[in-house]
Structures are given as structure tokens and as C-alpha cells.
Scaffold this active site. Structure first.
Site, PDB file in Angstrom:
ATOM      1  N   HIS A  13     -14.793   1.784  -0.362  1.00 22.05           N
ATOM      2  CA  HIS A  13     -13.728   0.838  -0.017  1.00 22.05           C
ATOM      3  C   HIS A  13     -12.528   1.528   0.636  1.00 22.05           C
ATOM      4  CE1 HIS A  13     -15.280  -2.367  -3.115  1.00 22.05           C
ATOM      5  NE2 HIS A  13     -16.022  -2.288  -2.033  1.00 22.05           N
ATOM      6  N   TYR A  62       0.827  -1.224   0.000  1.00 18.10           N
ATOM      7  CA  TYR A  62       0.000   0.000   0.000  1.00 18.10           C
ATOM      8  C   TYR A  62       0.854   1.265   0.000  1.00 18.10           C
ATOM      9  CZ  TYR A  62      -4.184  -2.713   0.110  1.00 18.10           C
ATOM     10  OH  TYR A  62      -5.180  -3.580  -0.251  1.00 18.10           O
ATOM     11  N   CYS A 115      -6.279   3.899  13.009  1.00 15.04           N
ATOM     12  CA  CYS A 115      -5.627   3.355  14.199  1.00 15.04           C
ATOM     13  C   CYS A 115      -6.553   2.319  14.819  1.00 15.04           C
ATOM     14  CB  CYS A 115      -5.312   4.455  15.210  1.00 15.04           C
ATOM     15  SG  CYS A 115      -4.664   3.770  16.763  1.00 15.04           S
ATOM     16  N   CYS A 148       0.005   6.560  15.677  1.00 12.02           N
ATOM     17  CA  CYS A 148      -1.328   7.172  15.552  1.00 12.02           C
ATOM     18  C   CYS A 148      -1.253   8.667  15.836  1.00 12.02           C
ATOM     19  CB  CYS A 148      -2.294   6.498  16.523  1.00 12.02           C
ATOM     20  SG  CYS A 148      -3.903   7.314  16.567  1.00 12.02           S
ATOM     21  N   THR A 206     -16.403  -0.984 -13.805  1.00 10.73           N
ATOM     22  CA  THR A 206     -16.305  -2.001 -12.756  1.00 10.73           C
ATOM     23  C   THR A 206     -16.750  -3.347 -13.307  1.00 10.73           C
ATOM     24  OG1 THR A 206     -17.047  -2.653 -10.531  1.00 10.73           O
ATOM     25  CG2 THR A 206     -18.519  -1.202 -11.766  1.00 10.73           C
TER      26      THR A 206
HETATM   27  N1  APR Z   1     -12.583   2.241 -19.545  1.00 17.08           N
HETATM   28  C1  APR Z   1     -13.680   1.605 -19.033  1.00 17.08           C
HETATM   29  N2  APR Z   1     -13.602   0.419 -18.403  1.00 17.08           N
HETATM   30  C2  APR Z   1     -12.395  -0.153 -18.280  1.00 17.08           C
HETATM   31  C3  APR Z   1     -11.219   0.445 -18.778  1.00 17.08           C
HETATM   32  C4  APR Z   1     -11.349   1.701 -19.438  1.00 17.08           C
HETATM   33  N3  APR Z   1     -10.295   2.350 -19.948  1.00 17.08           N
HETATM   34  N4  APR Z   1     -10.170  -0.375 -18.498  1.00 17.08           N
HETATM   35  C5  APR Z   1     -10.676  -1.432 -17.871  1.00 17.08           C
HETATM   36  N5  APR Z   1     -12.017  -1.317 -17.721  1.00 17.08           N
HETATM   37  C6  APR Z   1     -12.960  -2.245 -17.078  1.00 17.08           C
HETATM   38  C7  APR Z   1     -12.573  -3.698 -17.187  1.00 17.08           C
HETATM   39  O1  APR Z   1     -13.084  -4.258 -18.397  1.00 17.08           O
HETATM   40  C8  APR Z   1     -13.249  -4.288 -15.942  1.00 17.08           C
HETATM   41  O2  APR Z   1     -14.573  -4.721 -16.246  1.00 17.08           O
HETATM   42  O3  APR Z   1     -12.960  -1.945 -15.704  1.00 17.08           O
HETATM   43  C9  APR Z   1     -13.302  -3.105 -14.972  1.00 17.08           C
HETATM   44  C10 APR Z   1     -12.353  -3.208 -13.798  1.00 17.08           C
HETATM   45  O4  APR Z   1     -12.713  -4.299 -13.024  1.00 17.08           O
HETATM   46  P1  APR Z   1     -11.906  -4.737 -11.720  1.00 17.08           P
HETATM   47  O5  APR Z   1     -10.454  -4.765 -12.016  1.00 17.08           O
HETATM   48  O6  APR Z   1     -12.526  -5.984 -11.219  1.00 17.08           O
HETATM   49  O7  APR Z   1     -12.132  -3.514 -10.704  1.00 17.08           O
HETATM   50  P2  APR Z   1     -13.387  -3.183  -9.783  1.00 17.08           P
HETATM   51  O8  APR Z   1     -14.639  -3.664 -10.413  1.00 17.08           O
HETATM   52  O9  APR Z   1     -13.271  -1.767  -9.417  1.00 17.08           O
HETATM   53  O10 APR Z   1     -13.084  -4.063  -8.516  1.00 17.08           O
HETATM   54  C11 APR Z   1     -13.977  -4.001  -7.427  1.00 17.08           C
HETATM   55  O11 APR Z   1     -12.637  -5.421  -6.071  1.00 17.08           O
HETATM   56  O12 APR Z   1     -10.448  -5.971  -5.573  1.00 17.08           O
HETATM   57  C12 APR Z   1     -11.587  -5.349  -5.111  1.00 17.08           C
HETATM   58  O13 APR Z   1     -11.859  -3.671  -3.509  1.00 17.08           O
HETATM   59  C13 APR Z   1     -11.348  -3.915  -4.804  1.00 17.08           C
HETATM   60  O14 APR Z   1     -12.671  -1.971  -5.289  1.00 17.08           O
HETATM   61  C14 APR Z   1     -12.172  -3.185  -5.822  1.00 17.08           C
HETATM   62  C15 APR Z   1     -13.279  -4.169  -6.118  1.00 17.08           C
END
Ligand code: APR
Length: 240
Positions: A106, A53, A114, A133, A174
Site C-alpha cells: 500500500h 499525511y 510525481c 519533483c 489485520t
Molecule cells: N496486536 C495484534 N492485533 C491488533 C493489535 C495488537 N496489539 N491492535 C489491534 N489489532 C488488530 C485489530 O483487532 C484489527 O483486527 O489489528 C487489526 C487492524 O485492522 P485495521 O485497522 O482494519 O487495519 P488493516 O487491516 O491493516 O487495514 C487494511 O485498510 O485503510 C486501509 O490501506 C489501509 O492498509 C490499510 C488497510
């Protein structure tokens, strides 16, 4: 005026240079998610988790908001109805673009928590195992204020209330793989909202959306925002 709830994920920050979680190799910046993003991983190997991180936090200094973040900040500034941007992202690119009506479900890389006194506070540089902290001054009890797998996302009451009132729910960048965020589309649908997915490719929950637009967020989001602000309507009406 109409009420809009927007959910964002790692895809909105991809074109800023931040890796998404579910890349083709299944690793997140070279690590298995279970090794760096669970409370068990932190208990087992706090040094590895802090290093991970600390590197993600340092990386924030090398990236900038892209056109998608900027467009959502513009919508936030100009939309007179209710609006809430719920991000799953722990980066600060929405706020750096100027978004105000924003919530990090998230957690945030730039905050520490802390576990001794339960205080949460801004944290800019490296944290490491010995961090003290800012409130109770206990050493070694500060962890990244990040919601790991198996932990409860933040502000669910506020999110639920916004979804209950939403006329439009938009999911951007997402994969729809992680609940409860992946279920927001269904909650919004049950409450009568229209739903729109903007993503590079169909997400796992794509069938639940009324409308789907596929392409890079930096192109699709500004286009959609422009349409909404010109029409003063969040979505075109459903076909008769
Ligand atoms: N424009 C639009 N979408 C995109 C782009 C882009 N340039 N690049 C990638 N993507 C899409 C991918 O196709 C995928 O469907 O973004 C999505 C990202 O998915 P993840 O990597 O699974 O991310 P996310 O959905 O935010 O993950 C959710 O999972 O690991 C945990 O807590 C973490 O907040 C995170 C949560």
C-alpha cells in the site's frame, strides 16, 4: 526448507503507538477514511490530504518498532527458506527493525510520487501542495506514494508468485476488511499452504485459517517466531 509468506496490517504497529484504521469510533486519526485516503479526496481538497499525511509522516519520528517487528526481522534473518513479509502498512517500522525481505503493497509514507513524470523517490519531511519533483522539478505534482482506496496495490505479481509457492501463510494484525490482501488466505489455501492468523481478535476472515492465535502482536509474534526457529518447521502438522 519451507516457504513462508507473512501479511501484516495496522495491528502490528498498534503497540508502537500508531492508530489502526478501524478503531471503535470508525475514524482514522479523527478523519473519515473517504476524506483522506481516496484519489477523489485528494482532487477535492489536496491541502487537507497533504496535511493529514504530513502529520502521519512526522509521527514516524516519535515511534519505534515493537517486539513483533523485531521478531519478524529475526525470522527474516535466520530463516533459510524463502520468506516474504508483505505489509499493508505505510510506516517504516519493519525496515527499522531490520527486515529485508519486505514489500509495501500500500505504498510508503516516506516516499513521494510525481504524477507529472511518474518518478517515485524518498521523501522525509513535510510534502505539502507546493512540493517539487526531485526528477522533473515540476511544482505541485508530488503526492504521497500511498495506495488509496480505489487504486491498485503494488507488486501484486510478486505477491501472487510468493503465495503460489508458500507452505505457510501467516496474517498478523489485520482486520481482513480490505481486498486484495483479505483474499491472500484463500489463495494460499488453494495452493496447499497451511495458514495461521495472529490478531487481537478474530478478523473478518478468521474462519479461513487453519490455526488462530489471539493476543497482542508484541507477545504472540515473538512466541511464534521462537517456535518456528526452534522447530525449523513453520507450523505444527495438522491433527490426524
Ligand atoms: N496486536 C495484534 N492485533 C491488533 C493489535 C495488537 N496489539 N491492535 C489491534 N489489532 C488488530 C485489530 O483487532 C484489527 O483486527 O489489528 C487489526 C487492524 O485492522 P485495521 O485497522 O482494519 O487495519 P488493516 O487491516 O491493516 O487495514 C487494511 O485498510 O485503510 C486501509 O490501506 C489501509 O492498509 C490499510 C488497510
Amino acid at each position: 526448507m519451507r516457504n513462508i509468506v507473512i501479511l501484516t496490517g495496522a495491528g502490528i504497529s498498534a503497540e508502537s503507538g500508531l492508530q489502526t484504521f478501524r478503531a471503535a469510533d470508525g475514524l482514522w486519526e479523527g478523519h473519515r477514511v473517504e476524506d483522506v485516503a481516496t484519489p477523489e479526496a485528494f482532487a477535492r481538497d489536496p491541502e487537507l490530504v497533504h496535511d493529514f499525511y504530513d502529520a502521519r509522516r512526522a509521527r514516524l519520528g516519535e515511534v519505534m518498532p515493537n517486539a513483533a517487528h523485531v521478531a519478524l526481522a529475526r525470522l527474516d534473518a535466520e530463516w533459510a527458506g524463502q520468506l516474504l513479509i508483505v505489509t499493508q502498512n505505510v510506516d517504516d517500522l519493519h525496515e527499522r527493525a531490520g527486515a529485508k525481505r519486505l514489500l509495501h503493497m500500500h505504498g510508503e509514507l516516506l516516499r513521494g510520487w510525481c504524477v507529472a513524470c511518474d518518478a517515485r523517490f524518498g521523501w522525509a519531511g513535510a510534502m505539502g501542495e507546493g512540493a517539487t519533483c526531485l526528477h522533473c522539478h515540476s511544482p505541485g505534482k508530488v503526492r504521497p506514494d500511498i495506495v488509496w482506496f480505489g487504486e491498485m496495490p503494488y507488486e501484486m505479481d510478486r505477491i501472487d508468485a510468493a503465495l503460489m509457492n508458500a507452505d505457510l501463510f501467516v496474517s498478523i494484525g489485520t482486520s481482513g476488511a480490505v481486498y486484495p490482501a483479505a483474499g491472500f488466505v484463500q489463495t494460499a489455501t488453494y495452493r496447499g499452504a497451511r495458514t495461521l492468523e495472529i490478531n487481537l481478535e478474530p478478523s473478518q476472515g478468521s474462519i479461513f485459517f487453519d490455526e488462530r492465535r489471539y493476543g497482542p502482536a508484541s507477545e504472540e509474534v515473538p512466541k511464534w517466531v521462537e517456535e518456528v526457529l526452534v522447530a525449523k518447521e513453520p507450523l505444527k502438522p495438522p491433527p490426524i
